[in-house]
Motif scaffolding. Sequence first.
Motif, PDB file in Angstrom:
ATOM      1  N   VAL A   1      -5.922  -8.134 -14.593  1.00  0.00           N
ATOM      2  CA  VAL A   1      -4.782  -7.574 -13.468  1.00  0.00           C
ATOM      3  C   VAL A   1      -4.698  -5.926 -13.574  1.00  0.00           C
ATOM      4  O   VAL A   1      -4.627  -5.417 -12.692  1.00  0.00           O
ATOM      5  N   PRO A   2      -4.553  -5.540 -14.753  1.00  0.00           N
ATOM      6  CA  PRO A   2      -4.205  -3.991 -15.109  1.00  0.00           C
ATOM      7  C   PRO A   2      -5.485  -3.302 -14.464  1.00  0.00           C
ATOM      8  O   PRO A   2      -6.575  -3.387 -14.804  1.00  0.00           O
ATOM      9  N   GLY A   3      -4.895  -2.562 -13.301  1.00  0.00           N
ATOM     10  CA  GLY A   3      -5.978  -1.495 -12.721  1.00  0.00           C
ATOM     11  C   GLY A   3      -6.868  -2.177 -11.678  1.00  0.00           C
ATOM     12  O   GLY A   3      -7.584  -1.354 -10.940  1.00  0.00           O
ATOM     13  N   HIS A   4      -6.600  -3.423 -11.602  1.00  0.00           N
ATOM     14  CA  HIS A   4      -7.416  -4.182 -10.707  1.00  0.00           C
ATOM     15  C   HIS A   4      -7.282  -3.591  -8.708  1.00  0.00           C
ATOM     16  O   HIS A   4      -8.243  -3.405  -8.266  1.00  0.00           O
ATOM     17  N   ALA A   5      -6.035  -3.623  -8.782  1.00  0.00           N
ATOM     18  CA  ALA A   5      -5.795  -3.223  -7.270  1.00  0.00           C
ATOM     19  C   ALA A   5      -6.473  -1.909  -6.908  1.00  0.00           C
ATOM     20  O   ALA A   5      -6.817  -1.462  -5.770  1.00  0.00           O
ATOM     21  N   LYS A   6      -6.351  -0.943  -7.687  1.00  0.00           N
ATOM     22  CA  LYS A   6      -6.785   0.693  -7.703  1.00  0.00           C
ATOM     23  C   LYS A   6      -8.346   0.412  -7.518  1.00  0.00           C
ATOM     24  O   LYS A   6      -9.051   1.192  -6.814  1.00  0.00           O
ATOM     25  N   GLU A   7      -9.118  -0.507  -8.285  1.00  0.00           N
ATOM     26  CA  GLU A   7     -10.418  -0.785  -8.279  1.00  0.00           C
ATOM     27  C   GLU A   7     -10.765  -1.252  -6.919  1.00  0.00           C
ATOM     28  O   GLU A   7     -11.813  -0.826  -6.297  1.00  0.00           O
TER      29      GLU A   7
ATOM     30  N   GLU B   1      -0.094  -8.828 -10.233  1.00  0.00           N
ATOM     31  CA  GLU B   1      -1.163  -8.591  -9.434  1.00  0.00           C
ATOM     32  C   GLU B   1      -0.646  -8.367  -7.961  1.00  0.00           C
ATOM     33  O   GLU B   1      -1.127  -7.374  -7.085  1.00  0.00           O
ATOM     34  N   ALA B   2       0.114  -9.380  -7.582  1.00  0.00           N
ATOM     35  CA  ALA B   2       0.918  -9.239  -6.113  1.00  0.00           C
ATOM     36  C   ALA B   2       1.604  -7.824  -6.115  1.00  0.00           C
ATOM     37  O   ALA B   2       1.512  -7.189  -4.906  1.00  0.00           O
ATOM     38  N   CYS B   3       2.283  -7.630  -6.737  1.00  0.00           N
ATOM     39  CA  CYS B   3       3.101  -6.277  -6.723  1.00  0.00           C
ATOM     40  C   CYS B   3       2.190  -5.106  -6.816  1.00  0.00           C
ATOM     41  O   CYS B   3       2.458  -3.910  -6.065  1.00  0.00           O
ATOM     42  N   ALA B   4       1.170  -5.462  -7.648  1.00  0.00           N
ATOM     43  CA  ALA B   4       0.189  -3.973  -7.494  1.00  0.00           C
ATOM     44  C   ALA B   4      -0.576  -4.082  -6.100  1.00  0.00           C
ATOM     45  O   ALA B   4      -0.754  -2.593  -5.676  1.00  0.00           O
ATOM     46  N   PHE B   5      -0.668  -4.947  -5.563  1.00  0.00           N
ATOM     47  CA  PHE B   5      -1.502  -4.967  -4.098  1.00  0.00           C
ATOM     48  C   PHE B   5      -0.433  -4.400  -3.016  1.00  0.00           C
ATOM     49  O   PHE B   5      -0.740  -3.596  -2.201  1.00  0.00           O
ATOM     50  N   GLN B   6       0.859  -4.637  -3.306  1.00  0.00           N
ATOM     51  CA  GLN B   6       1.876  -4.499  -2.427  1.00  0.00           C
ATOM     52  C   GLN B   6       2.053  -2.985  -2.525  1.00  0.00           C
ATOM     53  O   GLN B   6       2.156  -2.351  -1.442  1.00  0.00           O
ATOM     54  N   GLU B   7       1.869  -2.395  -3.844  1.00  0.00           N
ATOM     55  CA  GLU B   7       2.068  -0.937  -3.853  1.00  0.00           C
ATOM     56  C   GLU B   7       0.837  -0.246  -3.197  1.00  0.00           C
ATOM     57  O   GLU B   7       0.914   1.081  -2.944  1.00  0.00           O
ATOM     58  N   ALA B   8      -0.531  -0.881  -3.336  1.00  0.00           N
ATOM     59  CA  ALA B   8      -1.487  -0.119  -2.635  1.00  0.00           C
ATOM     60  C   ALA B   8      -1.543  -0.559  -1.243  1.00  0.00           C
ATOM     61  O   ALA B   8      -2.176   0.405  -0.514  1.00  0.00           O
TER      62      ALA B   8
END
Length: 160
Positions: free
Chosen positions: A145-151, A53-60
């Motif tokens: 977690v999967p796809g959450h940052a995009k949402e 989750e943290a890495c997905a937010f970092q990517e976004a």
Amino acid sequence: MSETAIELAEGDQAPAFTMPATGERTVSLKALKGKPFVLYFYPRADTPGCTKEACAFQEALPQLGRIGIDVIGVSKDKMKALEKFAEKYGLTFPLASDEIAGVAESYGVWVEKSMYGRKYMGMDRATFLIDAQGRIARIWRKVKVPGHAKEVMAAAQALK
């Protein structure tokens, strides 16, 4: 959810907070007034789901930054653990320490959980999108977690 848990709704005023954060920062609702941001709560630093989750937010972050949205991660971890977590994964957004779970309680994410029949209090994985007026624009509870940052990013873009 326990009987005493606070149930916030979209449109409510975001509960005030001030917490120490990584990079010798302090995060507070007051300091963020006039600026929309994402406040996400996660159970524990450096665990598989929380790391993803943290890495997905970092990517976004670059896209969120372009639309003026900050991200703050919150857990009960001590600052030392958060600094280590941030360094290990190159997380540049603030990870805030809510050691006594006071902020988590005010957002209704410090809840009774159950594992193997044992009940205990723990952090629910949840995300709040706060608008520039300090109101809750969007709430995601029991986050997968999967796809959450995009949402979250799509909802943040709709704020603009």
